[in-house]
Design a protein around this motif. Structure first.
Motif, PDB file in Angstrom:
ATOM      1  N   ASP A 165       0.850  -1.190   0.000  1.00 12.70           N
ATOM      2  CA  ASP A 165       0.000   0.000   0.000  1.00 12.70           C
ATOM      3  C   ASP A 165       0.883   1.236   0.000  1.00 12.70           C
ATOM      4  OD1 ASP A 165      -2.036   2.059   0.844  1.00 12.70           O
ATOM      5  OD2 ASP A 165      -3.263   0.268   1.140  1.00 12.70           O
ATOM      6  N   ALA A 180       4.342   0.608  -0.980  1.00 11.27           N
ATOM      7  CA  ALA A 180       4.496   0.511  -2.438  1.00 11.27           C
ATOM      8  C   ALA A 180       3.447   1.368  -3.110  1.00 11.27           C
ATOM      9  CB  ALA A 180       4.315  -0.937  -2.887  1.00 11.27           C
ATOM     10  N   ALA A 211      -5.844  -2.311  -5.009  1.00  9.06           N
ATOM     11  CA  ALA A 211      -5.650  -0.860  -4.851  1.00  9.06           C
ATOM     12  C   ALA A 211      -6.449  -0.121  -5.918  1.00  9.06           C
ATOM     13  CB  ALA A 211      -4.171  -0.508  -4.969  1.00  9.06           C
ATOM     14  N   VAL A 213      -3.596   4.105 -11.728  1.00 12.62           N
ATOM     15  CA  VAL A 213      -3.756   3.303 -10.498  1.00 12.62           C
ATOM     16  C   VAL A 213      -4.640   2.086 -10.778  1.00 12.62           C
ATOM     17  CG1 VAL A 213      -4.578   3.280  -8.106  1.00 12.62           C
ATOM     18  CG2 VAL A 213      -3.578   5.389  -9.064  1.00 12.62           C
ATOM     19  N   THR A 257      -9.945  -6.553  -7.999  1.00 15.97           N
ATOM     20  CA  THR A 257     -11.153  -5.875  -7.529  1.00 15.97           C
ATOM     21  C   THR A 257     -11.709  -4.996  -8.642  1.00 15.97           C
ATOM     22  OG1 THR A 257     -10.322  -5.875  -5.259  1.00 15.97           O
ATOM     23  CG2 THR A 257     -12.170  -4.423  -5.743  1.00 15.97           C
ATOM     24  N   TYR A 287     -14.006   6.496 -13.668  1.00 20.13           N
ATOM     25  CA  TYR A 287     -13.939   5.359 -12.734  1.00 20.13           C
ATOM     26  C   TYR A 287     -14.598   4.116 -13.337  1.00 20.13           C
ATOM     27  CZ  TYR A 287     -14.593   2.504  -8.573  1.00 20.13           C
ATOM     28  OH  TYR A 287     -14.587   1.452  -7.683  1.00 20.13           O
ATOM     29  N   LYS A 323     -12.873   0.439 -14.334  1.00 21.47           N
ATOM     30  CA  LYS A 323     -13.292  -0.853 -13.784  1.00 21.47           C
ATOM     31  C   LYS A 323     -13.798  -1.791 -14.899  1.00 21.47           C
ATOM     32  CE  LYS A 323     -12.156  -0.302  -9.502  1.00 21.47           C
ATOM     33  NZ  LYS A 323     -11.191  -1.184  -8.834  1.00 21.47           N
ATOM     34  N   ALA A 380     -19.673  -0.308  -1.010  1.00 18.15           N
ATOM     35  CA  ALA A 380     -19.222  -1.019   0.188  1.00 18.15           C
ATOM     36  C   ALA A 380     -18.880  -0.026   1.294  1.00 18.15           C
ATOM     37  CB  ALA A 380     -18.014  -1.884  -0.154  1.00 18.15           C
ATOM     38  N   PRO A 420     -13.714   3.240   4.368  1.00 15.30           N
ATOM     39  CA  PRO A 420     -13.309   4.644   4.516  1.00 15.30           C
ATOM     40  C   PRO A 420     -13.522   5.466   3.234  1.00 15.30           C
ATOM     41  CG  PRO A 420     -11.713   3.215   5.571  1.00 15.30           C
ATOM     42  CD  PRO A 420     -12.692   2.305   4.857  1.00 15.30           C
ATOM     43  N   TRP A 421     -13.436   4.791   2.098  1.00 16.40           N
ATOM     44  CA  TRP A 421     -13.658   5.463   0.796  1.00 16.40           C
ATOM     45  C   TRP A 421     -15.041   6.108   0.778  1.00 16.40           C
ATOM     46  CZ3 TRP A 421     -11.610   3.444  -4.353  1.00 16.40           C
ATOM     47  CH2 TRP A 421     -12.350   3.899  -5.435  1.00 16.40           C
ATOM     48  N   VAL A 422     -16.074   5.311   1.115  1.00 16.93           N
ATOM     49  CA  VAL A 422     -17.440   5.820   1.114  1.00 16.93           C
ATOM     50  C   VAL A 422     -17.609   6.832   2.247  1.00 16.93           C
ATOM     51  CG1 VAL A 422     -19.857   5.151   1.475  1.00 16.93           C
ATOM     52  CG2 VAL A 422     -18.420   3.862  -0.111  1.00 16.93           C
ATOM     53  N   ARG A 476     -15.393   8.975   3.165  1.00 18.93           N
ATOM     54  CA  ARG A 476     -14.882  10.259   2.653  1.00 18.93           C
ATOM     55  C   ARG A 476     -15.896  10.921   1.728  1.00 18.93           C
ATOM     56  NH1 ARG A 476     -10.147   7.012   2.251  1.00 18.93           N
ATOM     57  NH2 ARG A 476     -10.434   6.701   0.016  1.00 18.93           N
TER      58      ARG A 476
HETATM   59  P1  NAI Z   1     -10.025   2.592   0.472  1.00 11.38           P
HETATM   60  O1  NAI Z   1      -9.774   3.986   0.023  1.00 11.38           O
HETATM   61  O2  NAI Z   1     -10.567   2.342   1.846  1.00 11.38           O
HETATM   62  O3  NAI Z   1      -8.722   1.704   0.268  1.00 11.38           O
HETATM   63  C1  NAI Z   1      -7.946   1.791  -0.895  1.00 11.38           C
HETATM   64  C2  NAI Z   1      -6.507   1.490  -0.534  1.00 11.38           C
HETATM   65  O4  NAI Z   1      -5.735   1.556  -1.741  1.00 11.38           O
HETATM   66  C3  NAI Z   1      -5.911   2.515   0.440  1.00 11.38           C
HETATM   67  O5  NAI Z   1      -5.244   1.852   1.499  1.00 11.38           O
HETATM   68  C4  NAI Z   1      -4.945   3.307  -0.436  1.00 11.38           C
HETATM   69  O6  NAI Z   1      -3.811   3.804   0.295  1.00 11.38           O
HETATM   70  C5  NAI Z   1      -4.542   2.264  -1.461  1.00 11.38           C
HETATM   71  N1  NAI Z   1      -4.020   2.879  -2.681  1.00 11.38           N
HETATM   72  C6  NAI Z   1      -4.589   3.858  -3.436  1.00 11.38           C
HETATM   73  N2  NAI Z   1      -3.761   4.222  -4.422  1.00 11.38           N
HETATM   74  C7  NAI Z   1      -2.654   3.447  -4.320  1.00 11.38           C
HETATM   75  C8  NAI Z   1      -1.435   3.361  -5.038  1.00 11.38           C
HETATM   76  N3  NAI Z   1      -1.172   4.182  -6.071  1.00 11.38           N
HETATM   77  N4  NAI Z   1      -0.525   2.438  -4.662  1.00 11.38           N
HETATM   78  C9  NAI Z   1      -0.753   1.629  -3.599  1.00 11.38           C
HETATM   79  N5  NAI Z   1      -1.866   1.691  -2.850  1.00 11.38           N
HETATM   80  C10 NAI Z   1      -2.813   2.588  -3.209  1.00 11.38           C
HETATM   81  O7  NAI Z   1     -11.043   1.994  -0.626  1.00 11.38           O
HETATM   82  P2  NAI Z   1     -11.926   0.658  -0.678  1.00 11.38           P
HETATM   83  O8  NAI Z   1     -13.337   1.074  -0.646  1.00 11.38           O
HETATM   84  O9  NAI Z   1     -11.423  -0.345   0.273  1.00 11.38           O
HETATM   85  O10 NAI Z   1     -11.606   0.210  -2.184  1.00 11.38           O
HETATM   86  C11 NAI Z   1     -10.771  -0.889  -2.492  1.00 11.38           C
HETATM   87  C12 NAI Z   1     -11.056  -1.325  -3.909  1.00 11.38           C
HETATM   88  O11 NAI Z   1     -12.432  -1.664  -4.022  1.00 11.38           O
HETATM   89  C13 NAI Z   1     -10.787  -0.266  -4.982  1.00 11.38           C
HETATM   90  O12 NAI Z   1     -10.214  -0.891  -6.113  1.00 11.38           O
HETATM   91  C14 NAI Z   1     -12.179   0.241  -5.318  1.00 11.38           C
HETATM   92  O13 NAI Z   1     -12.256   0.736  -6.634  1.00 11.38           O
HETATM   93  C15 NAI Z   1     -12.988  -1.017  -5.148  1.00 11.38           C
HETATM   94  N6  NAI Z   1     -14.407  -0.814  -4.927  1.00 11.38           N
HETATM   95  C16 NAI Z   1     -14.849  -0.101  -3.839  1.00 11.38           C
HETATM   96  C17 NAI Z   1     -16.211   0.073  -3.656  1.00 11.38           C
HETATM   97  C18 NAI Z   1     -16.747   0.853  -2.497  1.00 11.38           C
HETATM   98  O14 NAI Z   1     -17.953   1.187  -2.541  1.00 11.38           O
HETATM   99  N7  NAI Z   1     -15.987   1.128  -1.461  1.00 11.38           N
HETATM  100  C19 NAI Z   1     -17.202  -0.490  -4.589  1.00 11.38           C
HETATM  101  C20 NAI Z   1     -16.622  -1.222  -5.686  1.00 11.38           C
HETATM  102  C21 NAI Z   1     -15.273  -1.368  -5.829  1.00 11.38           C
END
Ligand code: NAI
Length: 245
Positions: free
Chosen positions: A38, A53, A82, A104, A131, A146, A150, A179, A182-184, A186
């Motif tokens: 990460d 990373a 990620a 990314v 993912t 986005y 995907k 889901a 923390p993303w949602v 924010r």
């Molecule tokens: P999050 O923001 O909580 O976690 C994402 C993680 O990816 C963070 O720890 C961040 O530091 C890391 N990251 C981002 N850019 C990076 C980079 N350049 N290099 C290394 N690490 C990096 O988000 P969440 O919700 O856990 O999302 C995870 C995955 O799930 C993503 O691919 C997102 O697109 C996907 N997703 C999320 C949904 C949601 O509603 N939360 C729904 C559908 C898919």
């Protein structure tokens, strides 16, 4: 108790938060040794090897995979998780924004997979899980870049499954609905009325609530496990029926 991933090593990108952290915890609970790769490793899941990373930086990615191999001398499961979000329409987003997100969400997966493939080829239980997102198929407004990123992940998953089947590497994806991560969190913080925005997001899911990170992790664990050894190239929706109903 014997775990499905006993003796195996997994790397989870974006594993320090949200869905990735839940995946890391689930794989560890099922017996794997897990590295989280990460860009922000200030708060990694307990018990995981935290490797800083940035998936947009090829040298950083290669060094991170080397670090995992140095620690455990094998890699069996790669979870390309990620990702970053982006809002707006095609009219709103300049080229820079497309490059930033695709770098990314799409190329990040390509870089990490490329670095991990030599080790995965040596594993008798190799699996990659990417993912994706319901955004790839649902047509969600204000998410052009986005959603496209995907959609590319879903297509890449099938292409990789075809390319690496003969090498014994299965490649699948999960497509989560919205889901609770923390993303949602924010996203809601920025809303004029966070409670109303959350209610709208919940209502968008046919089962009337947000998907949990643990539910997504359960799907990833299945797709990476010995229970799914005849399954490759699929995109498993974890979306409360959003795609199906
Ligand atoms: P999050 O923001 O909580 O976690 C994402 C993680 O990816 C963070 O720890 C961040 O530091 C890391 N990251 C981002 N850019 C990076 C980079 N350049 N290099 C290394 N690490 C990096 O988000 P969440 O919700 O856990 O999302 C995870 C995955 O799930 C993503 O691919 C997102 O697109 C996907 N997703 C999320 C949904 C949601 O509603 N939360 C729904 C559908 C898919």
């Amino acid at each position: 108790m014997a775990g499905e991933f006993d003796g195996l090593v997994a790397a989870v990108t974006g594993g320090a938060s949200g869905i990735g952290a839940a995946i890391a915890l689930r794989l560890m609970a099922d017996g794997a040794r897990v590295a989280v790769l990460d860009r922000d490793v200030s708060n990694p899941p307990e018990g995981a090897l935290a490797v800083q990373a940035d998936v947009t930086d090829d040298a950083s990615v290669r060094a991170a995979v080397d670090r995992v191999l140095q620690e455990w001398d094998r890699l069996d499961v790669l979870v390309n998780n990620a990702g970053i979000g982006a809002q707006g329409t095609v009219a709103d987003n300049p080229d820079d924004e497309w490059h930033r997100v695709l770098d990314v969400n799409l190329l990040g997966m390509v870089r990490v997979t490329r670095a991990a493939l030599p080790a995965l080829r040596k594993s008798p239980s190799a699996a990659i899980v990417n993912t994706g997102s319901i955004a790839a198929t649902a047509g969600i407004p204000q998410r052009a870049v986005y959603s496209a990123s995907k959609g590319a992940v879903h297509a890449l998953t099938r292409a990789m499954a075809a390319d690496h089947l003969a090498e014994g590497i299965r490649v699948c994806a999960v497509a989560p609905g919205t889901a609770d991560t923390p993303w949602v969190g924010r996203l809601l913080e920025r809303a004029d009325d966070p409670a109303a925005e959350r209610a709208a997001l919940e209502a968008r899911q046919p089962h009337g609530r947000l998907v949990s990170a643990e539910e997504v992790a359960g799907a990833v664990a299945y797709l990476a496990s010995p229970h799914s050894t005849s399954t490759t190239g699929i995109v498993l929706a974890v979306d409360g029926g959003m795609q199906e109903l």
